[in-house]
Design an enzyme around this catalytic site. Structure first.
Site: not given
Length: 292
Positions: A94, A170, A239
């Site tokens: 990711t 994602k 994040k």
């Protein structure tokens, strides 16, 4: 098919192991050596450096922690130089939309192919080869790597011919998971404030109107306060929320709730909880209600 594999963390190790078990020739690298030894015991070839894993690989899979780690490993340690012209790099981590776009351009300039294929699923799903794979890139290259995806996942979802499209999907999905954790935390804290057992409330909720994997999995962890060992660290959740906000800024899409999620993640990190499982985000709501 010779496959290189970079990154044998919580998710990467079972993924590489499944490829070895399926009969692929895998040369694997990781910063720490213990995971390399574990996959080598299954039949993989250990690589001493990232570029060594890339040498001779028709397909190189990267499962690294974030943009910074990916940039370091892929762009400064000779990986792209080691890949033969026409090889394809499949990034299953990711990472940001912007970084994905930059990597795709870098690969094209070098006569290489780039596919983005981040995954949905925690470590137990990776171990079972039942990940959902979110893929985007040149259709011919997606067909080329589909046999590998068939080993790693239960289904491959294709979202376009530009790798950054898979990165956006994602990040949008992880934004929804963070939202689910937050709403369960707030709702369970509300019920608890009126004397209802948090576990009883969440069991009802995740067995009826929210009987879906993210709710059931994270709901059970919240109910049981089962935050270690972390299947996915809360710090990594922050994040991903930040990356979702950046992706939204780039196309002028307001994400007001993502701002709330960012701040609540920061609250958790300020209380030293970044190493805990993402479900520990629930502690923020409890602290604010003076239930912790």
């Amino acid at each position: 098919m010779q496959v290189g594999f970079l990154g044998l963390g919580t998710m990467g190790l079972p993924m590489a192991a499944n490829l070895v078990k399926a009969g692929y020739r895998v040369r694997a690298w990781n910063r720490s050596q213990e995971p390399v030894a574990r996959v080598a015991a299954l039949g993989a070839e250990p690589a001493a450096a990232p570029a060594e894993a890339a040498e001779g690989a028709e397909v190189l899979i990267a499962m690294l922690a974030d943009d910074e780690a990916s940039r370091d490993v892929l762009l400064t340690q000779g990986v792209l130089e080691a890949l033969a012209r026409g090889a394809v790099l499949v990034n299953m981590a990711t990472v940001s939309v912007a970084f994905t776009r930059d990597l795709a351009a870098e690969h094209k300039a070098r006569g290489l192919f780039y596919v983005a294929a981040p995954v949905l699923g925690r470590v137990n799903v990776a171990e079972a080869g039942q990940l959902n794979i979110l893929a985007a890139g040149d259709a011919t290259q997606l067909d080329r790597v589909q046999p590998l995806f068939d080993v790693l996942g239960q289904k491959t979802w294709r979202f376009g011919d530009r790798p950054e499209q898979a990165a956006a999907v994602k990040l949008a999905a992880n934004f929804m998971i963070a939202s689910a954790i937050e709403t369960m935390a707030e709702a369970a804290t509300l019920a608890s404030g009126h004397g209802v057992a948090k576990a009883a409330f969440l069991e009802m909720l995740t067995s009826t109107i929210f009987a879906a994997p993210p709710y059931k999995g994270y709901g059970a962890a919240i109910a049981e306060e089962r935050f270690e060992p972390a299947g996915f660290k809360l710090s990594l959740g922050l994040k991903d929320v930040r990356l979702a906000l950046a992706a939204a800024d780039a196309v002028n899409v307001p994400l007001p709730f993502a701002g709330v999620l960012r701040d609540n993640h920061l609250d958790a990190l300020a209380h030293g909880e970044g190493h805990l499982d993402w479900a520990a985000l629930s502690r923020v709501a409890e602290r604010r209600a003076a239930q912790k």
